[in-house]
Design a protein around this motif. Sequence first.
Motif: not given
Length: 333
Positions: A44, A52, A178-182, A205, A208, A306, A308
């Motif tokens: 990061t 992640t 990690a469902p917030d990964v883009t 997701v 994604v 922005d 992830r």
Amino acid sequence: MACGGGASVRGVGELVGIDAITAAAECIAGFVLRTPTLPSPGLTAHLGVPVTVKLELLQRTGSFKPRGAVAKLLSLSDAERAAGVVAVSGGNHGVALADVAGSMGVAATVVMPESAPSRSIETARAAGAIVRLTPDMTGAFALTEQLVLDGLTLVHPFDDPVVIAGQGTVGAEFAADAPDVTDVLVSVGGGGLISGVAAALRALVPGVRVWGVETEGADAMAAARAAGGPVPVTLSSIVSTLSAPAVSQLTYDHVTALVSDVLVVSDADAVRGVLTLAERAKVWTEPAAGCLVPAAQRVLERVGPDARLGFVLCGGNATPSDVTAWAQRFDLL
């Protein structure tokens, strides 16, 4: 115990779906690890966006490959197992099949090019497999085809919907953890891993993006995308675990439908990525995973700050002497 065969996984003209991947996860659960998915503070900081990592290098035999191997072996009939199984491999698939087959009492033959890591050759033999070596990967595929004609049962490293469903369990676990990964980066050899991971992630997701990464001289999927279908490529990369002489129509179809792009990086940058992962993420990987680091910079240039990011760290089967030799070759030390 039996996993579903190909007919229940994929019909003609269809992609492997989330139901098949979910079924594969239930089938292989007692044989493989549910590997950790963790934030990486070091990556990061290095990349400037949240990262992640999915630590498939902690999987049985040191790579994701046992997932597909277990799924396939459990799908075989008693007669197919009794005939013995055969696989072609640049290293990790062969080691996984040798290990899984040995634990199930199934005779295994593994065909590898002479460029395969010596550790992989020794490990496959130690697990009880017969190892056949050929001068190059193209010859390895040809010998494997002959051994199948002679009666052995093929466990293909990527051109099999059952194997793809098994590899897809990596993506299902990633989505749950990690469902917030883009944006998720996945290494590409023959395309089995990215096909399964993309099928799972795109189903679980929303929005994604999945990105494939290859190395120069092991870029069969990028070549296929440019040509509009699978084509043979000349292999020259040091990364034997990504060195498929061609992708299959099955994996090409998955990548075309589900993957944003396939990026190609140099061998030197892949090795530099191995060093970065050791220093920043505190994990020991092989170049097939190291190639994700330079590719991530290019993904960020395209999608913006922005993002992830998610990394599927596919394997860690490189010795210290391997990494030292590569780093010296590319003047990285």
